[in-house]
Write a protein that holds these residues in place. Structure first.
Motif, mmCIF file in Angstrom:
data_model
loop_
_atom_site.group_PDB
_atom_site.id
_atom_site.type_symbol
_atom_site.label_atom_id
_atom_site.label_comp_id
_atom_site.label_asym_id
_atom_site.label_seq_id
_atom_site.Cartn_x
_atom_site.Cartn_y
_atom_site.Cartn_z
ATOM 1 N N ASN A 139 40.705 40.416 47.129
ATOM 2 C CA ASN A 139 41.056 41.531 48.008
ATOM 3 C C ASN A 139 42.178 42.336 47.354
ATOM 4 N N ARG A 157 38.464 34.589 57.270
ATOM 5 C CA ARG A 157 38.166 33.831 56.064
ATOM 6 C C ARG A 157 37.753 32.392 56.359
ATOM 7 N N ASP A 492 35.333 31.843 49.001
ATOM 8 C CA ASP A 492 36.249 32.740 48.299
ATOM 9 C C ASP A 492 36.687 32.153 46.959
ATOM 10 N N TRP A 497 43.212 36.049 47.139
ATOM 11 C CA TRP A 497 43.915 36.514 48.328
ATOM 12 C C TRP A 497 45.369 36.041 48.268
#
Length: 616
Positions: A139, A157, A492, A497
């Motif tokens: 991100n 998430r 992820d 992040w």
């Protein structure tokens, strides 16, 4: 002229322009000097009587050949031709109905790049493709995590079916990392707009063919990513979906004609039995179910036998290459497309961009089934012109059983040997893209039951075998996950992040095994970047002996020997038996650890290891 008359004229002009703003044109613009210069423009208006009008233009070099209405009165098909004299500018399409004229602006642009140099360069064995899901990688711009007006506003998430906020800015930020791995090409799951209520993280239910999803950064963000890749000499692979679309697509929700989709009395899914397309004994019903059945309920199936649909898809495919500088196209769910359409679309792309690479997703279990869908040496009535496929059979029937089974006459490593021997079916097997896992498959590390040695052997094979290697994000740091549910293979990337406990970009928090795996990929990735033998060299394999499989990659000036020992015991390499390729050389260097060996002495490969040796 009175003030009243002037006001009336101004109001009339205003309403004409306002009306024109409600007209959408597909494709929304084109370019001068294209090979593809006969176009089907699809015009859509909110006016239910729009289709009763006529369309003309006086723009030099542009001619309206035919105007066709649809039963849905909001659409018109306008066939236009652009001759060699056409210059860039705004073509004024004049729509007239009952004495009222509306001006629709349709830009013709100048081509910016040079195909084959600035874009549409193609990929080859010299490349290493890195596949990622943009929502799950990093991100870089939290401001686009949610976009007002879009259906899916999830951002959780902990929920692997929700959106997580990854975007193009995050990818750009970590291109250094991709290059450290040796990656030269980036493939992302589809980035076109997916304005569906849920499950939008994967991108395969397209709702607008001319908009990049705003949650990734939109059209401009995609251009920035392309520019960043080009500045590094890297390439862009587009994930294209021709077979189906999303239920919330503007055209699906307001069909020009019912036959734009493959319609059934009730929802009917594809059989997914590709055999019906080449089986000499297949029934017509089985063929229809395979091709016309829907992929899933949320993804309506285009009727590609409809010429307007076929042109809509083909023109969009060309538009994306020209608009965004695409170098290669991965064709999603290729075997479910109408095959005559697929050949025509491929031909149009290759005519416009002779250097572009096309490779199709054909997820099947057997080599002849896979080869049927690409250029091959098989005597069948239908001949595919697709240059390459994702080589799933080399995975399913090759490297996976080679490492998962104990070696025997019919088991273990012999499967990989057989898979490579089946290359006689293909015209250009070196163009096939080889892989270990992706967003639809269990992570390879999971399939290997968390066995690090097998994972390392698999990656060593991936980065040294024939074909174009494709890595899946995170597998280089032992990300695990099965497809039940599929969200577990789409987690992820660690470090993408803020606040992530583990950061694979920096190495912070990685275990010793994860770091060891990543280091191996980096070393092999760096080596293959400068190895002509691994990039474009010929391939020769030897029959496996006692679980030891040896193959060579070689050019006139470089020879690389790859030795995979799938047994637990050490195995000795019989250099004499390999003299066809080892003759004239006296030494070998292990490209991973730098150790050197004399070819005049026995070379012993430890159990569960694969060595890559450059001969000297």
């Amino acid at each position: 002229m009175t003030r009243k008359t002037i006001l009336a004229l101004l109001l009339a002009a205003y309403f004409q322009v306002a009306s024109a703003q409600n007209v959408r044109v597909f494709p929304e613009h084109w370019w001068a000097g294209m090979q593809t210069n006969q176009l089907h423009l699809i015009l859509r208006s909110n006016d239910s009587l729009f289709g009763q009008g006529a369309v003309t233009t006086g723009y030099p070099g542009v001619a309206v050949r035919k105007v066709t209405p649809f039963s849905n009165g909001r659409y018109l098909a306008v066939e236009v031709s652009l001759d060699n004299s056409v210059q860039p500018g705004n073509v004024q399409l004049v729509h007239a109905r009952n004495g009222k004229k509306t001006i629709v602006s349709w830009p013709v642009k100048a081509r910016k790049g040079i195909a084959g140099k600035d874009f549409a360069r193609g990929i080859s064995g010299a490349d290493l493709i890195y596949l990622l899901m943009p929502d799950r990688f990093a991100n870089g711009d939290p401001s686009n995590d949610r976009v007002a007006g879009m259906w899916d506003q999830s951002l959780d998430r902990k929920d692997y079916y929700a959106r997580h906020g990854g975007d193009f800015a995050g990818v750009i930020r970590h291109l250094d990392y991709l290059q450290e791995l040796g990656a030269t090409a980036l493939w992302m799951t589809p980035v076109m707009e997916n304005d569906m209520p849920d499950r939008t993280e994967h991108g395969y239910a397209i709702t607008d063919h001319y908009r990049i999803d705003a949650r990734y950064g939109g059209n401009e963000g995609y251009r920035r990513l392309r520019d960043s890749l080009q500045a590094r000499g890297m390439k862009l692979v587009q994930d294209a979906v021709y077979n189906h679309t999303g239920t919330y697509h503007v055209i699906v929700n307001d069909l020009p004609e019912k036959d734009w989709l493959n319609q059934w009395p009730a929802y009917t899914g594809t059989s997914a039995r590709e055999q019906a397309l080449f089986d000499p004994y297949a029934s017509a019903n089985d063929k229809k179910r395979m091709t016309d059945g829907w992929f899933v309920k949320e993804m309506p199936d285009w009727n590609q036998r409809n010429p307007y649909v076929a042109n809509f898809i083909t023109q969009n495919a060309i538009w994306y290459v020209e608009e965004f500088g695409v170098d290669a196209i991965r064709l999603d769910t290729y075997m479910y497309n109408d095959l005559a359409f697929a050949n025509a679309c491929n031909a149009a792309l290759l005519r416009e961009y002779p250097s572009i690479s096309l490779f199709g997703e054909v997820m099947v279990q057997h080599s002849p089934n896979q080869a049927f869908f690409t250029e091959n040496h098989i005597a069948t009535a239908f001949k595919s012109n697709l240059p390459a496929v994702l080589d799933f059979t080399a995975l399913f029937n090759g490297i996976f059983p080679a490492l998962a089974q104990e070696p025997g006459w019919y088991t273990g490593i012999v499967h990989l040997y057989n898979a490579m021997a089946h290359d006689f079916l293909y015209r250009q097997p070196e163009k096939n893209v080889i892989l270990l896992d992706n967003h639809d498959l269990p992570r390879f590390f999971t399939r290997m039951d968390g066995n690090l040695a097998r994972q390392k052997m698999a990656y060593t094979w991936l980065l040294t075998s024939r074909g174009i290697p494709q890595m899946y994000y995170g597998s280089e740091v032992l990300m695990a996950g099965d497809t039940k549910p599929d969200g577990l293979v789409r987690l992820d990337f660690p470090g993408g992040w803020p606040g992530d406990a583990k950061n694979a970009f920096t190495g912070e928090g990685l275990t010793a095994d994860e770091k060891s795996m990543q280091d191996l990929v980096k070393k092999l990735g760096a080596y293959r970047k400068k190895s002509p033998a691994l990039q474009t060299g010929k391939f020769m394999q030897y029959t496996p002996q006692d679980g030891l499989y040896i193959y060579f990659r070689y050019t006139e000036h470089q020879t690389v020997m790859c030795a995979m020992n799938t047994t637990k015991a050490a195995r000795k390499i019989d250099i004499g038996y390999l003299s066809e390729r080892t003759g004239g050389f006296t030494a070998a260097r292990n490209v991973v650890n730098g150790r050197e060996y004399s070819l005049r002495e026995p070379i012993v490969v430890p159990g569960q290891e694969m060595w890559v040796l450059e001969l000297k």
